[in-house]
Design a protein around this motif. Structure first.
Motif, PDB file in Angstrom:
ATOM      1  N   TYR A 108       0.858  -1.189   0.000  1.00 32.96           N
ATOM      2  CA  TYR A 108       0.000   0.000   0.000  1.00 32.96           C
ATOM      3  C   TYR A 108       0.892   1.236   0.000  1.00 32.96           C
ATOM      4  N   GLU A 109       0.295   2.383  -0.266  1.00 32.10           N
ATOM      5  CA  GLU A 109       1.051   3.632  -0.313  1.00 32.10           C
ATOM      6  C   GLU A 109       1.051   4.315   1.051  1.00 32.10           C
ATOM      7  N   MET A 110       2.209   4.779   1.489  1.00 31.93           N
ATOM      8  CA  MET A 110       2.301   5.553   2.722  1.00 31.93           C
ATOM      9  C   MET A 110       1.760   6.953   2.447  1.00 31.93           C
ATOM     10  N   LYS A 111       0.686   7.322   3.138  1.00 30.41           N
ATOM     11  CA  LYS A 111       0.055   8.617   2.886  1.00 30.41           C
ATOM     12  C   LYS A 111      -0.004   9.514   4.112  1.00 30.41           C
ATOM     13  N   ASP A 112      -0.102   8.922   5.307  1.00 31.55           N
ATOM     14  CA  ASP A 112      -0.348   9.722   6.505  1.00 31.55           C
ATOM     15  C   ASP A 112       0.763   9.570   7.535  1.00 31.55           C
ATOM     16  N   GLY A 113       1.024  10.683   8.238  1.00 33.08           N
ATOM     17  CA  GLY A 113       1.886  10.665   9.414  1.00 33.08           C
ATOM     18  C   GLY A 113       3.303  10.207   9.189  1.00 33.08           C
ATOM     19  N   LEU A 114       3.868  10.453   8.016  1.00 35.44           N
ATOM     20  CA  LEU A 114       5.222   9.990   7.716  1.00 35.44           C
ATOM     21  C   LEU A 114       6.263  10.843   8.438  1.00 35.44           C
ATOM     22  N   ARG A 115       7.192  10.201   9.140  1.00 36.79           N
ATOM     23  CA  ARG A 115       8.277  10.879   9.851  1.00 36.79           C
ATOM     24  C   ARG A 115       9.576  10.095   9.649  1.00 36.79           C
ATOM     25  N   VAL A 116      10.714  10.816   9.688  1.00 38.29           N
ATOM     26  CA  VAL A 116      12.025  10.173   9.697  1.00 38.29           C
ATOM     27  C   VAL A 116      12.683  10.508  11.032  1.00 38.29           C
ATOM     28  N   LEU A 117      13.037   9.488  11.810  1.00 40.18           N
ATOM     29  CA  LEU A 117      13.585   9.680  13.145  1.00 40.18           C
ATOM     30  C   LEU A 117      15.010   9.164  13.225  1.00 40.18           C
ATOM     31  N   ASN A 118      15.654   9.396  14.385  1.00 39.99           N
ATOM     32  CA  ASN A 118      17.027   8.944  14.594  1.00 39.99           C
ATOM     33  C   ASN A 118      17.149   7.448  14.383  1.00 39.99           C
ATOM     34  N   GLY A 119      18.242   7.030  13.783  1.00 42.94           N
ATOM     35  CA  GLY A 119      18.502   5.619  13.530  1.00 42.94           C
ATOM     36  C   GLY A 119      19.197   5.361  12.186  1.00 42.94           C
ATOM     37  N   PRO A 120      18.593   5.702  11.051  1.00 41.08           N
ATOM     38  CA  PRO A 120      17.276   6.323  10.891  1.00 41.08           C
ATOM     39  C   PRO A 120      16.128   5.328  11.078  1.00 41.08           C
ATOM     40  N   LEU A 121      14.979   5.867  11.450  1.00 45.19           N
ATOM     41  CA  LEU A 121      13.761   5.103  11.647  1.00 45.19           C
ATOM     42  C   LEU A 121      12.631   5.831  10.942  1.00 45.19           C
ATOM     43  N   ILE A 122      11.832   5.107  10.164  1.00 47.49           N
ATOM     44  CA  ILE A 122      10.718   5.712   9.438  1.00 47.49           C
ATOM     45  C   ILE A 122       9.411   5.313  10.113  1.00 47.49           C
ATOM     46  N   LEU A 123       8.586   6.314  10.411  1.00 42.04           N
ATOM     47  CA  LEU A 123       7.296   6.106  11.067  1.00 42.04           C
ATOM     48  C   LEU A 123       6.190   6.576  10.136  1.00 42.04           C
ATOM     49  N   TRP A 124       5.096   5.810  10.039  1.00 42.04           N
ATOM     50  CA  TRP A 124       3.971   6.228   9.200  1.00 42.04           C
ATOM     51  C   TRP A 124       2.669   5.653   9.737  1.00 42.04           C
ATOM     52  N   ARG A 125       1.552   6.137   9.181  1.00 43.16           N
ATOM     53  CA  ARG A 125       0.230   5.662   9.564  1.00 43.16           C
ATOM     54  C   ARG A 125      -0.450   5.000   8.373  1.00 43.16           C
TER      55      ARG A 125
END
Length: 333
Positions: free
Chosen positions: A128-145
């Motif tokens: 599926y496509e990442m559309k909401d709440g995308l963030r790049v954090l330390n690590g790097p770590l990718i967060l999405w909804r």
């Protein structure tokens, strides 16, 4: 001398503040010097610095990365400055989406080194496509909804993991000293019996039935739901950047700035609004703190229209307005 070229509809731009510079990322097809675009996408970066004499941003250096994905639809998702777990050094990152056939989407996370060389740091595929709440954090770590749940993937593990915690939205995600990786977002709240004695209007319900909370990814629990942003602002705040945190009497206190649907930049100190700046453009989407040295601290605000402006941190007044397309084209030759 080759003439300057206008930006095409196939070109995408993003701004990022890093070490006193403004990095302008552009994803396009072909080289700027080419008369006709090629099929191979190219990611360009331009480093802009603030000239104290002329009080404008000027180009310092450039770099590029060729993406070997011919005839693919590519899109810049986000960019950020985060630390690499290998070195602990804070570096710029950018995430690019590749739209593949059969509802398969591939994502690339690139790291930018001081030499203007890009490194492929993380790649993964989703159904599926990442559309909401995308963030790049330390690590790097990718967060999405996705749907009603949040997920993340780390460059250390390369595996997609789901996040517990019933957030309706996440405005900020990052690392806080002594607390680890945390999320700041809106959670629905259960009204007390006293609050339910009178039937609230739809607008009252939208305001008082949600609350800003700080949530720990490591302990998977709420760390604080006070001294953040008053409930009256919950329906208008669209973006949050945490400036400073401290713990007083076992209670987390936060200084932050926020963008609103009313095109304002507001600073909050321990849950109380302190300064308001009316922005020159509509639909602000991101804000970053930039230190250009010599006590010059700015908030660089980006807008959906590809416009941007710099706001003095001290006076909370707009210093300069500019368009990312003009920044790029004026620095070509």
């Amino acid at each position: 001398m080759t003439s300057k070229q206008a930006m095409s509809s196939n070109e995408q731009e993003r701004l990022l503040c890093y070490n006193g510079e403004v990095l302008v990322f552009q994803l396009s097809k072909g080289n700027f010097a080419d008369k006709e675009p090629t099929k191979t996408p190219i990611l360009h970066v331009r480093r802009m610095v603030f000239d104290r004499g002329t009080k404008v941003f000027v180009q310092k250096s450039t770099g590029f990365f060729t993406i070997k994905e011919e005839n693919s639809h590519l899109k810049i998702m986000c960019c950020n400055c985060v630390s690499d777990f290998r070195t602990g050094i804070n570096l710029p990152y950018i995430v690019i989406e590749k739209n593949k056939k059969n509802n398969v989407f591939e994502y690339f996370l690139l790291i930018l080194h001081s030499t203007n060389k890009f490194e492929m740091r993380l790649s993964f595929k989703l159904g599926y496509e990442m559309k909401d709440g995308l963030r790049v954090l330390n690590g790097p770590l990718i967060l999405w909804r996705h749907v009603k749940a949040f997920f993340f993937i780390s460059s250390q593990t390369g595996k997609v993991v789901s996040v517990s915690g019933n957030f309706s939205s996440i405005q900020w995600a990052g690392e806080i000293e002594n607390l680890g990786m945390v999320l700041l977002g809106l959670k629905e709240c259960c009204l007390s019996e006293e609050e339910c004695t009178q039937e609230p209007s739809k607008s009252d319900y939208a305001i008082w039935n949600t609350k800003f909370c700080v949530y720990s990814l490591e302990s998977q629990e709420v760390l604080s739901d006070i001294y953040i942003i008053p409930p009256a602002y919950s329906s208008v705040v669209t973006y949050v950047h945490i400036c400073a945190t401290e713990i007083i009497k076992n209670q987390l206190r936060i200084s932050l700035i926020a963008l609103t649907r009313k095109n304002q930049l507001i600073s909050f100190q321990n849950g109380t609004p302190k300064n308001v700046c009316q922005l020159p453009f509509g639909d602000p989407c991101a804000v970053q703190l930039m230190d250009s040295g010599g006590g010059n601290l700015f908030f660089v605000v980006s807008f959906i229209s590809n416009n941007a402006c710099a706001v003095w941190k001290e006076s909370f007044q707009v210093l300069q307005e500019f368009c990312t397309s003009n920044l790029l084209s004026n620095a070509l030759f």
